[in-house]
Design a protein around this motif. Structure first.
Motif, short mmCIF file in Angstrom:
data_model
loop_
_atom_site.label_atom_id
_atom_site.label_comp_id
_atom_site.label_asym_id
_atom_site.label_seq_id
_atom_site.Cartn_x
_atom_site.Cartn_y
_atom_site.Cartn_z
N SER A 128 0.83 -1.20 0.00
CA SER A 128 0.00 0.00 0.00
C SER A 128 0.87 1.26 0.00
N ARG A 129 2.17 1.09 -0.27
CA ARG A 129 3.04 2.26 -0.37
C ARG A 129 2.62 3.13 -1.56
N THR A 130 2.91 4.42 -1.47
CA THR A 130 2.66 5.32 -2.59
C THR A 130 3.92 5.37 -3.45
N VAL A 131 3.79 4.93 -4.68
CA VAL A 131 4.92 4.93 -5.62
C VAL A 131 4.62 5.95 -6.72
N ARG A 132 5.56 6.87 -6.91
CA ARG A 132 5.41 7.90 -7.94
C ARG A 132 6.61 7.83 -8.88
N SER B 158 0.77 5.40 -7.84
CA SER B 158 -0.10 4.31 -7.40
C SER B 158 0.05 4.07 -5.91
N THR B 159 -1.08 3.70 -5.28
CA THR B 159 -1.05 3.27 -3.88
C THR B 159 -1.33 1.77 -3.77
N ARG B 160 -1.23 1.08 -4.89
CA ARG B 160 -1.47 -0.37 -4.90
C ARG B 160 -0.44 -1.10 -5.76
N PRO B 161 0.85 -0.80 -5.54
CA PRO B 161 1.88 -1.47 -6.33
C PRO B 161 2.08 -2.91 -5.85
N ARG C 289 11.68 -4.02 -7.96
CA ARG C 289 10.93 -3.43 -9.07
C ARG C 289 9.50 -3.19 -8.62
N TYR C 290 8.96 -2.04 -9.01
CA TYR C 290 7.60 -1.66 -8.63
C TYR C 290 6.68 -1.84 -9.83
N VAL D 277 9.10 6.63 -3.29
CA VAL D 277 8.29 5.70 -2.50
C VAL D 277 7.95 6.39 -1.19
N ASP D 278 6.66 6.59 -0.97
CA ASP D 278 6.19 7.36 0.18
C ASP D 278 6.90 8.71 0.27
N GLY D 279 7.10 9.33 -0.90
CA GLY D 279 7.67 10.66 -0.98
C GLY D 279 9.18 10.73 -0.94
N VAL D 280 9.86 9.57 -0.82
CA VAL D 280 11.32 9.56 -0.70
C VAL D 280 11.93 9.07 -2.02
#
Length: 220
Positions: free
Chosen positions: A110-114, A125-128, A139-140, A211-214
């Motif tokens: 449920s991490r946020t991947v941008r 995505s919040t569902r990688p 890999r995401y 990933v989660d803003g980092v």
């Protein structure tokens, strides 16, 4: 050739090569070229052409009738890419020999991947699904609906992986710049990788991954 006694030899760090007992290779298909090849640490090998009917793979086999490595005596190495196909049991294997020390794990997250390219967000995505493969970076894999499809252009590139299957590729256009083959997807992955079917992954080394803003790692 057909054998149940292949040798796994690591000539590169990441995956092995098959060396096969001469007795399990069709002797009529091996044609001496008269050439030899000196291989570091393995000794001198005779270079052979593989010929079956009207098809020929020139210089595609090395035969070690003598070697400082005792296990390689009376073995033959067939060039992987020069053969039409390889099988383990009844399953075709692609790209290279599978390593018994490699594994793949795919986990829901449920991490946020941008994903950003040239400062533009091309996916979020919040569902990688996170794919962990021995010796490789995480890999995401993202749902296609979380990737801006209007920025993608289908590529002719196809790659093969012995653990995941055949991947198709897309390039990413940002403004006037086309970034070649940044995205791939496995439409019909092999059984051990079915959880990423239809999802999209990016070359992390060529894009900015948050990933989660980092920001993750360093871009090449």
């Amino acid at each position: 050739m057909d054998t149940i006694s292949p040798l796994l030899v690591w000539e590169v760090p990441y995956y092995p090569t098959y060396y096969l007992p001469l007795a399990d290779v069709d002797a009529d298909a091996l044609v001496p070229t008269g050439d030899t090849k000196q291989t570091d640490n393995l000794g001198e090998a005779a270079v052979l052409t593989v010929r079956v009917g009207d098809k020929e793979a020139a210089g595609a086999a090395l035969s070690y009738s003598d070697s400082p490595v005792p296990e390689l005596k009376n073995t033959v190495k067939l060039d992987w890419a020069a053969m039409d196909s390889w099988f383990e049991e009844d399953e075709e294997v692609f790209f290279h020999v599978r390593s018994p020390y490699a594994r793949i794990d795919i986990l829901d997250s449920s991490r946020t991947v941008r994903i950003e390219v040239d400062g533009m967000v091309v996916a979020e995505s919040t569902r990688p699904k996170l794919l962990f493969e021995t010796g490789l970076p995480t890999r995401y894999y993202l749902p296609k609906t979380d990737v801006k499809q209007e920025l993608l252009e289908r590529s002719q590139t196809v790659s093969h992986c012995p653990y995941k299957g055949s991947a198709e590729y897309w390039s990413v256009r940002v403004g006037d710049t086309l970034h070649d083959d940044l995205v791939w997807s496995y439409r019909l992955p092999l059984p051990e990788s079915e959880k990423v079917a239809g999802l999209m992954a990016f070359w992390d080394e060529k894009v900015s991954v948050y990933v989660d803003g980092v920001l993750q790692g360093q871009r090449s």
